[in-house]
Design an enzyme around this catalytic site. Structure first.
Site: not given
Length: 328
Positions: A60, A129
């Protein structure tokens, strides 16, 4: 008007902007061949090729660095972080680089990128998540934060975000991807910093974000059967924030309930409460400002516990009823 799902509206916005402007490209994990973790970018690699729909390694920080660098040399990238939880790994580039470059260079440089990321609970994806971290980035000068709640808003706000000359964090809720609504075929923009009154009412104002707008509207329908008319206001963009629309609604109703999914402590509801308290709306309040938000806990994997970790329609109904009846 035809109807599209939230995911289809986002895909159409991406397609139309890529057709309009060759500087726009997509980059992220599994955005190409796989079509995105939630299928949003499905088919775009076949249409635009691997040079404009770029699959990256699982990094990321690399995605955030790539879109920052590309924006600085004149491109208009759209990055995707597969789950908002993983934006934590990209924060250095977002917070210390992208957000500050235009200021530090006296406006001579622009950083026109969009970073899309799905957030929120409801899919049984557990603590790593399922987070809603939008207020982390509202706090950072130089970043814009967008949270659409409908397919119409998703398309118009995404096109506006891609055309903006500043870095935009574009937060999509996972449970909204299948929600359908009217969406024009032609490209259109919704100016960032423009709230919308989703439902008119006289007895109290609910200010809600993302999926909580949908739940607030359902709650308002139930409350209307009891004679309680709720006004629902969707900020749509958290930064810049349309304070005028919010203040006007609170002056009109005299009561306000703020609803968001993120944890209550340090959540965006606190900022909204402060905006109201510091404005002329404060003198029109007939009851304390009430916040209804996610519990200050990690999102549980257990589906029953997950359900009770964030506000649901019945919670909004009860909180609004108590506020309208003066029981707060």
């Amino acid at each position: 008007m035809r109807e599209l799902s939230y995911a289809e509206a986002i895909r159409e916005a991406l397609r139309q902007e890529m057709q309009r402007d060759e500087r726009v490209f997509i980059i992220g994990e599994d955005v190409g061949v796989y079509g995105g973790a939630f299928g949003v970018t499905l088919g775009l690699i076949e249409e635009f090729g691997e040079e404009r729909v770029i699959d990256t390694p699982i990094s990321e920080l690399t995605i955030a660095g790539a879109i920052t660098g590309a924006a600085l040399v004149g491109m208009r990238p759209v990055g995707e972080i597969m789950f908002m939880d993983f934006i934590t790994l990209a924060s250095e580039q977002l917070v210390n680089q992208a957000a500050k470059i235009r200021f530090m260079f006296g406006g001579k440089e622009k950083v026109p990128f969009v970073l899309r990321t799905p957030a929120g609970s409801g899919t049984g994806a557990a603590a790593q998540h399922s987070q809603s971290l939008e207020n982390w980035f509202v706090h950072i000068p130089g970043l814009k934060v967008v949270m659409p709640s409908t397919p119409y808003d998703a398309k118009g706000l995404l096109i506006a975000s891609i055309r903006d000359d500043n870095p935009v964090i574009f937060v999509e809720h996972k449970l909204l991807y299948k929600v359908k609504g009217p969406v024009p075929e032609e490209p259109y923009t919704i100016p960032l910093g423009t709230a919308e009154v989703k439902r008119e009412g006289r007895d109290l104002t609910i200010i809600a974000t993302s999926i909580m707008v949908q739940r607030a509207l359902q709650a308002a329908e139930q409350l209307a059967e009891e004679g309680i008319e709720v006004e629902v206001v969707d900020p749509r963009t958290l930064k810049p924030l349309d304070k005028e629309t919010i203040i006007r609604s609170v002056i009109k109703t005299g009561r306000v309930l703020i609803v968001h999914e993120a944890c209550k402590t340090g959540g965006f509801g606190g900022e909204l409460a402060a905006v109201i308290a510091e404005s002329e709306a404060f003198d029109y309040l007939d009851a304390p400002i009430v916040r209804l938000a996610g519990r200050d806990i990690p999102i549980p994997y257990n589906r029953t516990l997950e359900y009770h970790a964030v506000p649901q329609v019945e919670n909004i109904v009860e909180a609004a009823r108590r506020l309208a009846e003066g029981r707060v």
